[in-house]
Design a protein around this motif. Sequence first.
Motif, PDB file in Angstrom:
ATOM      1  N   LEU A 136       0.815  -1.219   0.000  1.00 26.04           N
ATOM      2  CA  LEU A 136       0.000   0.000   0.000  1.00 26.04           C
ATOM      3  C   LEU A 136       0.843   1.261   0.000  1.00 26.04           C
ATOM      4  O   LEU A 136       0.442   2.275  -0.550  1.00 26.04           O
ATOM      5  N   GLY A 137       1.990   1.221   0.711  1.00 25.91           N
ATOM      6  CA  GLY A 137       2.845   2.413   0.780  1.00 25.91           C
ATOM      7  C   GLY A 137       2.658   3.250   2.030  1.00 25.91           C
ATOM      8  O   GLY A 137       3.218   4.338   2.128  1.00 25.91           O
ATOM      9  N   SER A 138       1.869   2.769   2.975  1.00 26.96           N
ATOM     10  CA  SER A 138       1.776   3.417   4.286  1.00 26.96           C
ATOM     11  C   SER A 138       1.678   2.302   5.315  1.00 26.96           C
ATOM     12  O   SER A 138       0.663   1.601   5.395  1.00 26.96           O
ATOM     13  N   LEU A 186      11.282  -0.569   9.758  1.00 26.22           N
ATOM     14  CA  LEU A 186      10.336   0.528   9.998  1.00 26.22           C
ATOM     15  C   LEU A 186      10.824   1.365  11.176  1.00 26.22           C
ATOM     16  O   LEU A 186      11.671   0.934  11.961  1.00 26.22           O
ATOM     17  N   SER A 187      10.243   2.542  11.316  1.00 26.92           N
ATOM     18  CA  SER A 187      10.526   3.394  12.474  1.00 26.92           C
ATOM     19  C   SER A 187       9.365   3.264  13.456  1.00 26.92           C
ATOM     20  O   SER A 187       8.250   2.895  13.057  1.00 26.92           O
ATOM     21  N   LEU A 209       9.399  -1.983  18.100  1.00 30.44           N
ATOM     22  CA  LEU A 209       9.754  -0.564  17.964  1.00 30.44           C
ATOM     23  C   LEU A 209      11.265  -0.375  17.870  1.00 30.44           C
ATOM     24  O   LEU A 209      11.738   0.521  17.182  1.00 30.44           O
ATOM     25  N   ASP A 210      12.042  -1.234  18.560  1.00 33.01           N
ATOM     26  CA  ASP A 210      13.500  -1.093  18.492  1.00 33.01           C
ATOM     27  C   ASP A 210      14.086  -1.801  17.283  1.00 33.01           C
ATOM     28  O   ASP A 210      15.029  -1.308  16.666  1.00 33.01           O
ATOM     29  N   SER A 211      13.527  -2.960  16.934  1.00 34.83           N
ATOM     30  CA  SER A 211      14.119  -3.731  15.828  1.00 34.83           C
ATOM     31  C   SER A 211      13.636  -3.226  14.468  1.00 34.83           C
ATOM     32  O   SER A 211      14.280  -3.443  13.451  1.00 34.83           O
ATOM     33  N   GLY A 212      12.478  -2.577  14.443  1.00 30.49           N
ATOM     34  CA  GLY A 212      11.923  -2.099  13.164  1.00 30.49           C
ATOM     35  C   GLY A 212      11.185  -3.170  12.396  1.00 30.49           C
ATOM     36  O   GLY A 212      10.662  -2.925  11.313  1.00 30.49           O
TER      37      GLY A 212
END
Length: 264
Positions: free
Chosen positions: A187-189, A210-211, A239-242
Motif C-alpha cells: 500500500l505504501g503506508s 520501519l521506524s 519498535l527497536d528492531s523495526g
Amino acid sequence: MPRSAIINVMVQAAMKAGRSLARDFGEVQNLQVSLKGPGDYVSQADRRAEEIIHTELSRARPGYSFLMEERGAVDGDDPQHRWLVDPLDGTTNFLHGIPIFSVSIALERQGTLVAGVIYNPAMDELYTAERGGGAFLNDRRMRVAARRELTDCVIGTGIPHLGRGHHGRALLDLRNVMGEAAGIRRLGSAALDLAYVAAGRMDGFWEDALSPWDMAAGILMVREAGGFATDRNGGQDMLDSGSVVAGNELIHRSLLKTLQKPVS
Ligand code: IPD
Ligand code: CA
Ligand code: CA
C-alpha cells in the motif's frame, strides 16, 4: 460510540493535520505534471502537519514527551507519557498523487502502547484504538479477518527502495510468502497496512526496517481488533528492531514460520 478524552484529543489533532494534508494533496495533484515535481511542496506539507499535531497535543497534554518523524525526540516534564507521531505516512504516494497516506499518532504510558489513532484524509477513514477498549473504524468495531490458511490470504508488506538496505532479505521474504499466499499488497503506508489488518481487509502484514512512528498506533490497533503483532522472531521488540509481523493468531503464526524458511 462515546470516545475517551484521550482519544478525542488525538482524533482532533489527527483530523486537523489530515485536513491540512488534504488541502496540500489537492495542490500536489496540480503540480504533478511539472518536471521538477512537487518535492519541496510535500516536505512543507509534512512539516505543516507535524506542527499542527505538536501544537494540538502539547496544548491538550502539556509536558508529555514526543517522538516525531521530523523533529525527532522532544522530552517533556512528564517522561511517563510519550507521543509517537508520523504526520504523513505514505510520503511517496502523496508525492505521486496516489490517495493512500495517513496521519499516525500513538501514546505510550510507561513504555506501554495505550492509545492509537490513524487517519486517512483522502478516504475520510478514521481508525482508533485504546488499550483494553477495542479498535474502531469510523465508530464501527473492527475485528481481524478469520481466515485460517495462508493460501486464502491477502498479505501486505513494504518493499525497500533506493537508498534502503536489506533488498536481499526482502526478496527472500517475498519469494517465500508469494509461494504460499493468495496475494501480496504494497500500500505504501505502514500505518494503514496495520489498520487494514485490524479492519480485516488484509489478513496479515510484515515489514522490516520501519521506524517506531510508522507502526506504534497500528500495532495497538491490530491487538485491539483481536490480532497478534510481534517482531519477526515472535518477540516484542518491534519498535527497536523495526520489524513487525501481524495477523490473526493462526496467520501470524504461519507468517512467522514462512519468514524463517530458507529459499528452496
Ligand atoms: C514509509 C511508509 C512505507 C514503508 C516505509 C516508511 P513515510 O513512511 O510507511 O509504507 O514501507 O518504510 O518509511 O516515509 O512515508 O513516512
Ligand atoms: Ca512513515
Ligand atoms: Ca512520514
